[in-house]
Every structure is written in structure tokens, then in C-alpha cells.
Scaffold this motif. Sequence first.
Motif, mmCIF file in Angstrom:
data_model
loop_
_atom_site.group_PDB
_atom_site.id
_atom_site.type_symbol
_atom_site.label_atom_id
_atom_site.label_comp_id
_atom_site.label_asym_id
_atom_site.label_seq_id
_atom_site.Cartn_x
_atom_site.Cartn_y
_atom_site.Cartn_z
ATOM 1 N N ASP A 56 0.821 -1.204 0.000
ATOM 2 C CA ASP A 56 0.000 0.000 0.000
ATOM 3 C C ASP A 56 0.865 1.268 0.000
ATOM 4 O O ASP A 56 0.365 2.366 0.151
ATOM 5 C CB ASP A 56 -0.952 0.033 1.194
ATOM 6 N N HIS A 57 2.197 1.088 -0.142
ATOM 7 C CA HIS A 57 3.140 2.207 -0.271
ATOM 8 C C HIS A 57 3.132 3.129 0.944
ATOM 9 O O HIS A 57 3.379 4.324 0.821
ATOM 10 C CB HIS A 57 2.851 3.016 -1.542
ATOM 11 N N ARG A 58 2.868 2.571 2.099
ATOM 12 C CA ARG A 58 2.954 3.370 3.313
ATOM 13 C C ARG A 58 4.394 3.818 3.524
ATOM 14 O O ARG A 58 5.338 3.212 3.032
ATOM 15 C CB ARG A 58 2.482 2.563 4.528
ATOM 16 N N ILE A 59 4.554 4.900 4.252
ATOM 17 C CA ILE A 59 5.879 5.448 4.491
ATOM 18 C C ILE A 59 6.384 4.945 5.831
ATOM 19 O O ILE A 59 5.795 5.223 6.883
ATOM 20 C CB ILE A 59 5.844 6.986 4.476
ATOM 21 N N VAL A 60 7.455 4.172 5.803
ATOM 22 C CA VAL A 60 8.116 3.718 7.024
ATOM 23 C C VAL A 60 9.618 3.918 6.829
ATOM 24 O O VAL A 60 10.102 4.052 5.710
ATOM 25 C CB VAL A 60 7.815 2.236 7.351
ATOM 26 N N SER A 61 10.350 3.935 7.899
ATOM 27 C CA SER A 61 11.786 4.169 7.793
ATOM 28 C C SER A 61 12.522 2.873 7.502
ATOM 29 O O SER A 61 12.005 1.775 7.709
ATOM 30 C CB SER A 61 12.311 4.790 9.095
ATOM 31 N N GLU A 62 13.776 3.019 7.023
ATOM 32 C CA GLU A 62 14.596 1.845 6.742
ATOM 33 C C GLU A 62 14.895 1.058 8.010
ATOM 34 O O GLU A 62 15.173 -0.139 7.957
ATOM 35 C CB GLU A 62 15.902 2.282 6.062
ATOM 36 N N ARG A 63 14.861 1.716 9.161
ATOM 37 C CA ARG A 63 15.097 1.016 10.426
ATOM 38 C C ARG A 63 14.067 -0.077 10.659
ATOM 39 O O ARG A 63 14.348 -1.073 11.321
ATOM 40 C CB ARG A 63 15.056 2.003 11.591
ATOM 41 N N THR A 64 12.867 0.116 10.126
ATOM 42 C CA THR A 64 11.830 -0.897 10.300
ATOM 43 C C THR A 64 12.226 -2.193 9.605
ATOM 44 O O THR A 64 12.040 -3.286 10.146
ATOM 45 C CB THR A 64 10.485 -0.384 9.744
ATOM 46 N N VAL A 65 12.776 -2.099 8.386
ATOM 47 C CA VAL A 65 13.249 -3.291 7.690
ATOM 48 C C VAL A 65 14.352 -3.958 8.493
ATOM 49 O O VAL A 65 14.360 -5.193 8.671
ATOM 50 C CB VAL A 65 13.749 -2.930 6.280
#
Length: 236
Positions: free
Chosen positions: A192-201
Motif C-alpha cells: 500500500d506504499h505506506r511510508i516507514v523508515s529503513e530502520r523498520t526493515v
Amino acid sequence: MNHRDTVQDQILIVEDEPKIARLVADYLQGGGFASYHLDHGDAVIPWLTRQDALPELVLLDLMLPGTDGLTLCREIRQRWPRLAIIMLTARVEEVDRLLGLELGADDYICKPFSPREVVARIRAVLRRSRAVGQPEHTDGSDLILDEEGWRALADGHDLGLTAVEFQLLRVMMHSPGRIFTREQLMDHMYRDHRIVSERTVDSHVKKLRRKIAEAWPEREVIRSVYGVGYKYQPEE
């Protein structure tokens, strides 16, 4: 509100605003779900502990009287790792933590929300997280993806992955040796192209590695590529 006699799947609503809880419960009933409502954080763990059968999913508000939603999400994950959780929040800055930086929620919904969206998101999470099948081929000596049941088994041991962790592992396993950037992994994990930071990955990879290591303490199959991302590299 409890409709357990008329429908099969139960959703636990943990929300301290009565109007919101009633509205969601009504839409869930119309969507074919049962619901049970708790309005205080301190009541959640005792209620779950008393149940002969757990609900299919917990719809958990972030801000609650008593034990807060973040603490509850963490404890539920520890006690019942396969119980699906969707967080309700008005605090967008908490999204990274909700999605897994610390806690591993399956999804989140920001207030204000449409109750129809809540029902749709619940259906989507349940489709991903419910184990409904068995792996077609396994000799008990490999890492196997059960794509119908959204499970991963290492040496026949169910790793107990969340839906997001399973999706992350599946993407990398389908292209062994390929290096995925964090941005590419986010695109696969969150359609859904939500915006999350790379830290989440990074957090999801860390948890995924830990779960694999519990079954395979001497093997490493997810490798970090410094400055780039991650790859699935099974041993020769």
C-alpha cells in the motif's frame, strides 16, 4: 458486545472510547465476525489467559487506561506469537515501533478511520496470518515455505513468523543470492506504499534472523551486504 453464537471468527476490540468500539463492533458483526470489547489495558492479558480458544485477532488501541497498547502488544507477542494484532493509533510518529521496530504488530490503522477500512484490513491480515495448509514438500532437513499457510519451517520446526516477517523471507528466498535494498524490501512488504523508515526493515530482519537461529543455531542464511541491504544465501 458479543455475537459468538452467530458467527465463527472472533475479534477482540481493546478501545476505551465507547462510541468507536460500538461502531467497529457493529461493522464487524455486519462483516460476519464476532467481537468482544475491553476498555481497560489491565484487563487484556487476564482475559486472553482465561479463554479456551483465543480470538483470531486483537484490534488494539495505542492509548489506553492502565497498561498501554505498546506494552500489551509486546506481551501478547511473547505469550501468543501467532495471534494477529492490528494497532489503532492517532500518533503517526509511533508507526515504526508499531510495525516491528520494537513490537511486531501485523498492521496499524491511523485515527480517524473508516470502519469499513477496519473490516477490510482485518480480513487482509487474517488471510495472511492464518495457517490453512501444509507444505507440499518437506523432508524435515531444510527451510520450507508453506505459502498457503503463511508459515516457514526449519527442520520441520514452525518458526512462528508474523505476516510481515514471512513476506520478507519469501521475497528473498524466491531470489537466492540477489541483494535487495531496504527500499526494495519495503516495496514488497508494504504494497500500500505506506511510508516507514529503513530502520523498520532492519528490525524485521533482526527478528527473522533470531527466529531462524533458534532452529538453526549454526547456520546463517540471511546475509547483510554493507551499505546496500540483505540477501538470502543458503549454504552450499
